[in-house]
Design a protein around this motif. Structure first.
Motif, mmCIF file in Angstrom:
data_model
loop_
_atom_site.group_PDB
_atom_site.id
_atom_site.type_symbol
_atom_site.label_atom_id
_atom_site.label_comp_id
_atom_site.label_asym_id
_atom_site.label_seq_id
_atom_site.Cartn_x
_atom_site.Cartn_y
_atom_site.Cartn_z
ATOM 1 N N VAL A 117 0.947 -0.928 -0.011
ATOM 2 C CA VAL A 117 0.297 -0.163 0.061
ATOM 3 C C VAL A 117 1.043 1.044 -0.169
ATOM 4 N N THR A 118 0.659 2.261 -0.780
ATOM 5 C CA THR A 118 1.036 3.382 -0.972
ATOM 6 C C THR A 118 0.035 4.547 -0.405
ATOM 7 N N ILE A 119 0.385 5.615 -0.144
ATOM 8 C CA ILE A 119 0.184 7.003 0.211
ATOM 9 C C ILE A 119 0.126 7.708 -0.696
ATOM 10 N N ASP A 120 0.006 8.941 -1.060
ATOM 11 C CA ASP A 120 -0.090 9.932 -1.184
ATOM 12 C C ASP A 120 0.295 11.219 -1.377
ATOM 13 N N ASP A 121 0.331 12.212 -1.858
ATOM 14 C CA ASP A 121 0.254 13.283 -1.865
ATOM 15 C C ASP A 121 0.636 14.258 -0.035
ATOM 16 N N GLY A 122 -0.341 14.075 0.770
ATOM 17 C CA GLY A 122 -0.699 14.164 2.185
ATOM 18 C C GLY A 122 -1.411 15.564 2.084
ATOM 19 N N ALA A 123 -2.380 15.847 1.766
ATOM 20 C CA ALA A 123 -3.006 16.493 1.490
ATOM 21 C C ALA A 123 -4.295 16.591 3.550
ATOM 22 N N THR A 148 3.651 15.451 -1.152
ATOM 23 C CA THR A 148 4.557 15.902 -2.061
ATOM 24 C C THR A 148 4.832 17.674 -1.221
ATOM 25 N N ARG A 149 5.748 17.960 -1.324
ATOM 26 C CA ARG A 149 6.085 19.049 0.065
ATOM 27 C C ARG A 149 5.431 20.558 0.183
ATOM 28 N N ASP A 150 4.928 20.565 -0.636
ATOM 29 C CA ASP A 150 4.186 22.152 -0.565
ATOM 30 C C ASP A 150 3.183 21.657 -0.119
ATOM 31 N N ILE A 151 2.577 19.870 -0.517
ATOM 32 C CA ILE A 151 0.960 19.814 0.335
ATOM 33 C C ILE A 151 1.779 19.893 2.209
ATOM 34 N N VAL A 152 3.070 18.781 2.671
ATOM 35 C CA VAL A 152 2.704 18.501 3.610
ATOM 36 C C VAL A 152 3.705 20.173 4.676
ATOM 37 N N LYS A 153 4.223 20.791 3.967
ATOM 38 C CA LYS A 153 5.216 21.547 4.540
ATOM 39 C C LYS A 153 4.393 22.037 5.549
ATOM 40 N N ASP A 154 2.595 22.027 5.744
ATOM 41 C CA ASP A 154 2.790 23.094 6.510
ATOM 42 C C ASP A 154 2.552 22.253 7.436
ATOM 43 N N ASP A 155 2.671 20.825 8.032
ATOM 44 C CA ASP A 155 2.721 20.187 8.983
ATOM 45 C C ASP A 155 3.493 18.741 8.952
ATOM 46 N N TYR A 156 5.105 18.547 8.972
ATOM 47 C CA TYR A 156 6.114 17.382 8.717
ATOM 48 C C TYR A 156 5.607 16.868 9.582
ATOM 49 N N GLY A 157 5.116 17.666 11.033
ATOM 50 C CA GLY A 157 4.776 16.366 11.503
ATOM 51 C C GLY A 157 4.076 15.395 12.089
#
Ligand SMILES: [Zn+2]
Length: 319
Positions: free
Chosen positions: A133-139, A161-170
């Protein structure tokens, strides 16, 4: 063969490709064997019936000094990792347990090299009755999903995707802490087959830098948005320059309630890579991430497959 451009890997539930040709003939081979030894009846998903002693058996075999608790079946003959989670946990999520994944293969079917062109694959050659199972993007960053994976111990590979996750890398660090790996899915989700080689490089390299910094390890794998350009020399060059050592596509993609299959018979094959997304109600017609993920696990469970960790089937290049 054609690339998977335009199969709507992100944000376009209706546009996923169907009936694509495949690079490998692994499916036919896989049909011949099901050596997982992990129960493939598609029903309970538990160990094979022969391995389960009845409460009466147990009572007869054991001392009667203490009351027997016929709740835990005896271990199967082969070593079974704890990856299947606890039956009560599956019940909590209204799911039937998946079969436990077999032990990780000692001889990895995918061997990555330190340099040179990177392979492109959408399935792994194995006769184990497993999918990945792979999960993409991160919205969607649903805390309940962390709880779900904590309970169920289903391994996933995250293509962020960096710009989709950068507000909450944690958020993704919490999933990483469960043993799940982070991989590269560009900076801004560009359709790479439509941009210059320089832009391809920055999309991949800048994400690689950010994720290496954030997650403490360099992503080993890359997935182009929409599968775009996966088989082009320009993309392969860019991936090589940025660091990932393989391009990973998929065989099935999870929608809201069902999976889209590239195979005409709409069945999972051992070694298939399944694509899902971090999506929430806004993109799932009101369904939550955990509802979607539960439906995906049900589709996998119905077909008697376990979920294995993709990275367990891949040999990293020697450092
Ligand atoms: Zn994507």
């Amino acid at each position: 063969m054609r690339s998977l451009d335009g199969t709507g890997e992100h944000g376009a539930v209706k546009r996923h490709g169907r009936g694509r040709t495949t690079t490998y003939a692994v499916g036919a081979m896989a049909l011949l064997t099901a050596v997982s030894g992990c129960g493939s009846d598609g029903g309970t998903g538990g160990p094979p019936a022969a391995a389960v002693s009845t409460p009466a058996d147990r009572g007869a075999a054991a001392s009667s000094a203490a009351p027997q608790q016929p709740v835990t079946p005896p271990p199967a003959p082969a070593p079974v990792p704890a990856a299947a989670g606890d039956p009560a946990a599956w019940a909590k999520w209204n799911l039937k347990p998946l079969p436990p994944a077999p032990p990780a293969p000692a001889d990895k079917p995918v061997k990555l090299r330190r340099s040179g062109p990177v392979p492109v694959f959408s399935e792994v050659r194995t006769t184990d009755k497993v999918v990945f199972v792979t999960i993409d993007d991160g919205a969607e960053k649903d805390p309940r999903f962390v709880e779900m994976l904590t309970d169920l111990k289903v391994p996933v590979s995250m293509f962020l995707t960096r710009d989709i996750v950068k507000d909450d890398y944690g958020y993704f660090k919490r999933l990483q802490a469960l043993g799940n790996h982070v991989h590269n899915h560009t900076v801004g989700h560009a359709q790479l087959s439509k941009v210059t080689p320089e832009k391809q490089r920055s999309e991949i390299c800048d994400a690689q830098t950010a994720f290496t910094q954030q997650y403490g390890t360099a992503p080993l794998l890359f997935r182009p948005p929409y599968g775009g350009g996966a088989h082009t020399a320009a993309l392969n060059d860019a991936v090589q320059q940025c660091g990932p050592r393989a391009v990973v596509l998929w065989r099935e993609s999870m929608q809201i309630h069902d999976m889209q299959y590239q195979a005409a018979d709409k069945k999972l094959r051992p070694g298939d890579i399944v694509l899902a997304h971090f999506r929430g109600p806004k993109d799932l017609k009101g369904e939550t991430m955990t509802q979607m993920f539960g439906e995906m696990l049900a589709r996998i469970q119905e077909q008697g497959f376990a979920v294995a960790r993709l990275e367990d089937y891949i040999e990293s290049p020697a450092a």
